[in-house]
Design an enzyme around this catalytic site. Structure first.
Site, PDB file in Angstrom:
ATOM      1  N   TRP A 355      32.297  38.505  37.294  1.00  0.00           N
ATOM      2  CA  TRP A 355      31.421  37.575  38.027  1.00  0.00           C
ATOM      3  C   TRP A 355      31.192  38.066  39.456  1.00  0.00           C
ATOM      4  CZ3 TRP A 355      32.979  33.314  41.676  1.00  0.00           C
ATOM      5  CH2 TRP A 355      34.259  33.504  42.200  1.00  0.00           C
ATOM      6  N   GLU A 484      43.269  32.019  40.719  1.00  0.00           N
ATOM      7  CA  GLU A 484      44.018  32.326  39.489  1.00  0.00           C
ATOM      8  C   GLU A 484      45.512  32.046  39.649  1.00  0.00           C
ATOM      9  OE1 GLU A 484      42.796  36.371  38.807  1.00  0.00           O
ATOM     10  OE2 GLU A 484      40.962  35.767  37.775  1.00  0.00           O
ATOM     11  N   LYS A 596      45.029  31.679  45.697  1.00  0.00           N
ATOM     12  CA  LYS A 596      44.809  33.126  45.713  1.00  0.00           C
ATOM     13  C   LYS A 596      43.552  33.499  46.490  1.00  0.00           C
ATOM     14  CE  LYS A 596      44.030  37.043  42.586  1.00  0.00           C
ATOM     15  NZ  LYS A 596      43.677  37.448  41.229  1.00  0.00           N
ATOM     16  N   GLN A 597      42.467  32.760  46.244  1.00  0.00           N
ATOM     17  CA  GLN A 597      41.185  33.173  46.823  1.00  0.00           C
ATOM     18  C   GLN A 597      40.286  31.967  47.001  1.00  0.00           C
ATOM     19  OE1 GLN A 597      40.737  35.159  42.854  1.00  0.00           O
ATOM     20  NE2 GLN A 597      38.598  35.293  43.484  1.00  0.00           N
TER      21      GLN A 597
HETATM   22  C1  BGC Z   1      39.965  38.033  41.011  1.00  0.00           C
HETATM   23  C2  BGC Z   1      38.705  37.734  40.221  1.00  0.00           C
HETATM   24  C3  BGC Z   1      37.855  38.979  40.188  1.00  0.00           C
HETATM   25  C4  BGC Z   1      38.624  40.180  39.650  1.00  0.00           C
HETATM   26  C5  BGC Z   1      37.843  41.468  39.742  1.00  0.00           C
HETATM   27  C6  BGC Z   1      40.671  39.228  40.379  1.00  0.00           C
HETATM   28  O1  BGC Z   1      41.813  39.536  41.143  1.00  0.00           O
HETATM   29  O2  BGC Z   1      40.831  36.929  40.994  1.00  0.00           O
HETATM   30  O3  BGC Z   1      38.003  36.673  40.841  1.00  0.00           O
HETATM   31  O4  BGC Z   1      36.753  38.744  39.362  1.00  0.00           O
HETATM   32  O5  BGC Z   1      39.812  40.352  40.420  1.00  0.00           O
HETATM   33  O6  BGC Z   1      37.499  41.760  41.065  1.00  0.00           O
END
Ligand code: BGC
Length: 763
Positions: A355, A484, A596-597
């Site tokens: 995404w 996550e 996390k983000q």
């Molecule tokens: C992130 C995702 C992301 C993926 C690839 C993961 O660590 O949590 O949001 O899509 O990395 O960049």
């Protein structure tokens, strides 16, 4: 103070001195590519030290059989990986019968550098052999931006003593992926050929049957030193050994020309022939003339997408590093390709599509390139709509669920809490359509392609929600948000909010089609078999979607029960705990409140015109102190919102974290490759963050400020058939219309018409 790996320079990335212990970091940082192919900055010569050999060709992948401890129904059979392909940069050197292994010779002086202005990777090494003879290597290589199948290496060896020399340019198909699940080889050899001046190697991927042929030819500035040559053809390896001797002070200069052709572009049976004929096409061109053509292409890229920062050379290097790698990874001319999180710089994430493309990369391409390039990114998903429908139906759901990770539209991810639950990705695909149309004004895309995707994703949401009769609301249970660090949660605000937005936008588009594109409207209604009943259901869900919030605190809730968690702030943690993902058990992470983000803030960023500053402030003040930013995608979104809120120092701090993430090896993982998709976020944190770019009431709007450490920054925007330049200084903003018709815009919320150039003083 972070360790600096490369010298600070506005255009160059230079490893000064030999650092074999961190060689893999430099291999990542100095990677080069041209959209069609790319590779790590591996040495041409042998090197027995730490290295991740990596040459990648866009779209050439292998379905590596899934490896999991406990199989769950619905898991994909494989993870598609962009493969490490034939090593075509190799040039083996032997002196007086001994192999030159850069890890073993005595290095006297060393410099390896990538020039971001023109994509040239160069290296100068002075070394002594074990017998004490001194040599200098000067090599240069580039992957042509003007002819994407072409790569060239210029290789000069100078001797300070008399010595016998053997130079062996080669093509090596005996390569592996370090991340292979079962340690299998992914390639079989189809054919090979070697002559004195040319060799070729054609390989085929197992299972996917992609044919990749590499043809290379050699030219010497002078052959005075060559006394003999031998042609080598063995299993998956072709080479020509050139043997001779050099006297004191003499040099040899080899140019290796390489063409990489694939069955993605040519008929399978023609690929080998094509590689050779495409290479021969350049027969009479010198390294310099081919390089100049590629350099001219780089210049035109930089003319559009450079961000110039004055007063801070570290920030200047950081932003160019991000822009450089984005342009090396995806040039947008091939709608079958996409942007893997590591681009052509490493194996991690398999080179597949996430995404990240829609949520982070699209704005960069919208702002810096012709709109056809962004459209290609949308078409990539449109072309995979059938697979997304299949994917949803495998999970027992209607409509389309785009995969979390994909190469060809099929899901590759195999962790249940992500594969089945991180469904917010679907909304990013819809948002990208909205974002493209809002930015370009190209509503016809909705009629031709966009609506079908929106409608099928809306169908998915309508089936995935469940009605709670006690509360009279619709909920989304068992999901994972962008954060996550919490799985299988109920009612992630971001996912619920974006699902609701998605349904609303789909209905809005439907009404637009009905009025402006009536023929397409009827065609699509019947093609998709959309009934009034279905539309009514979507409306009911929109009105009754549950959006968790804490009214007293004025914040949206990460998820149901989030406030039940022990509320600790990142600043309260001893530094030894960070990063959490390397120091805490998964269980401890899941139970903690740490995020996390960007998650709730991701929603506020996307839907920026639906929330006022007070709401954004309350949520930022609450979530930023709880966010560990352990995804590279995170700091940029927080930086943009901090800019909007006037938190200039915080915005700058978060910007630095994104801009120099890889350069300074912030997350201690640069050796695996670079974080390409988050680089687009870095661009956004300047243009959307510091520049305050938004589209308000269909008008381009800027609300710029300049970080204290800078004296000036300038960027260009490609907007609705115009190119404008925006220069921000402490005393105001200077705008110039470089191309196109006058533009009505908003600066600091006031209306202006830009017809040539103007300066607007800061308040
Ligand atoms: C992130 C995702 C992301 C993926 C690839 C993961 O660590 O949590 O949001 O899509 O990395 O960049």
């Amino acid at each position: 103070m972070m360790k600096q790996y490369v010298l600070e320079h506005e255009w160059e990335l230079t490893e000064d001195g030999f650092h074999p212990e961190t060689n893999e970091i430099y291999e990542s940082l100095l990677s080069i590519g041209n959209g069609h192919m790319g590779g790590r900055a591996n040495f041409e010569e042998d090197f027995s030290g730490n290295t991740l050999q990596g040459t990648y060709v866009g779209g050439i992948y292998y379905p590596d059989k899934t490896r999991v401890g406990w199989w769950k129904n619905g898991y994909p059979e494989y993870f598609a990986k962009v493969l490490n392909a034939t090593n075509f940069i190799g040039i083996r050197i032997e002196i007086d019968g001994d192999l030159v292994d850069l890890a073993k010779v005595n290095i006297i002086d060393f410099k390896r550098s990538t020039n971001m202005k023109n994509g040239l990777l160069s290296k100068k090494i002075i070394f002594d052999t074990s017998k004490g003879k001194r040599f200098t290597i000067h090599s240069e290589r580039f992957f042509s931006l003007s002819d994407p199948e072409l790569a060239c290496i210029s290789y000069k060896l100078t001797s300070e003593n008399s010595a016998s020399i053997k130079i062996t340019p080669y093509l090596d198909g005996n390569i592996k992926n370090q991340d292979a699940n079962y340690d299998e080889l992914f390639w079989e050899s189809i054919s090979s050929e070697a002559t004195k001046y040319q060799s070729s190697l054609t390989m085929k991927t197992l299972k996917t049957d992609f044919v990749v042929s590499v043809a290379s030819s050699y030219s010497w500035s002078s052959e005075f030193w060559i006394s003999d040559f031998n042609v080598i053809e063995k299993n998956k390896f072709t080479a020509t050994e050139f043997c001779g001797s050099l006297n004191k002070g003499e040099s040899v200069h080899l140019t290796k020309y390489i063409n990489v052709s694939t069955s993605r572009d040519y008929d399978t049976n023609d690929v080998t022939k094509k590689a050779s004929s495409n290479l021969n096409f350049h027969n009479k061109d010198s390294f310099e003339s081919l390089f100049l053509k590629s350099e001219a292409k780089w210049k035109s890229h930089w003319d559009h997408c450079d961000i110039k920062i004055e007063g801070d050379s570290s920030a200047q290097q950081g932003i160019r590093f991000n822009i450089f790698h984005l342009n090396q990874t995806y040039t947008g001319i091939d709608s079958r390709l996409n942007i893997g999180p590591k681009g052509f710089t490493g194996e991690k994430y398999g080179g597949s599509t996430y995404w990240d493309t829609e949520a982070y990369c699209l704005p960069f391409y919208l702002g810096t390139s012709d709109e056809s390039i962004s459209k290609n990114l949308l078409l990539y998903r449109y072309n995979q709509l059938d697979k997304a429908i299949e994917n949803a139906s495998k999970l027992g759901l209607a409509g389309a669920l785009y995969p979390m990770v994909t190469m060809n539209g099929e899901e590759c991810h195999n962790e249940w809490e992500i594969t089945f639950e991180e469904i917010h990705r679907n909304a990013a695909i819809s948002y990208a359509i909205f974002n493209y149309v809002r930015y370009t004004g190209d509503e016809s895309y909705l009629a031709s392609n966009g609506f079908e995707v929106l409608a099928q994703i809306s169908r998915f949401w309508a089936d995935r929600v469940n009605y709670n009769p006690y509360k009279d609301v619709y909920m989304l249970l068992g999901v994972t948000g962008p954060n996550e660090y919490d799985n299988n949660i109920n009612n992630n605000w971001y996912t619920n909010r974006m699902a609701k937005w998605n349904l609303e936008y789909t209905l809005e588009v439907l009404s637009l089609l009905e009025h402006k594109y009536p023929k397409d409207h009827s065609r699509l209604m019947s093609k998709l078999n959309i009934t009034d009943k279905e539309l009514k259901t979507w409306n009911v869900i929109i009105n009754k979607m549950y959006l968790p919030e804490d009214k007293d605190m004025g914040i949206f809730l990460q998820q149901d029960g989030y406030l039940d968690k022990e509320q600790i702030l990142v600043e309260d943690l001893d530094a030894k705990h960070l990063p959490l993902n390397q120091n805490w058990s998964w269980d401890r992470i899941l139970r903690s409140c740490f995020i996390k983000q960007a998650d709730v803030l991701q929603g506020l960023f996307f839907l920026y015109d639906q929330y006022d500053l007070d709401v954004k402030k309350k949520n930022f003040d609450f979530y930023e102190p709880r966010t560990v930013h352990e995804s590279s995608l995170s700091p940029c979104v927080h930086s943009i919102i901090a800019s909007e809120l006037g938190y200039e120092d915080k915005a700058y701090e978060l910007y630095l974290r994104t801009a120099r993430l890889d350069l300074d090896n912030y997350n201690n993982d640069t050796e695996d490759g670079l974080h390409i998709t988050s680089m687009a976020g870095t661009w956004m944190s300047v243009v959307y963050g510091f520049g305050g770019f938004k589209i308000i009431d269909d008008k381009l709007s800027l609300n710029p400020f300049i970080p204290k450490a800078w004296t000036n920054y300038t960027f260009k925007l490609n907007f609705r058939s115009r190119i404008l330049s925006v220069g921000v200084k402490h005393d105001g903003v200077h705008l110039e219309l470089i191309n196109g018709l006058p533009l009505d815009l908003l600066i600091n919320s006031k209306s202006y018409t830009l017809s040539s150039s103007m300066f607007i003083k800061s308040n």
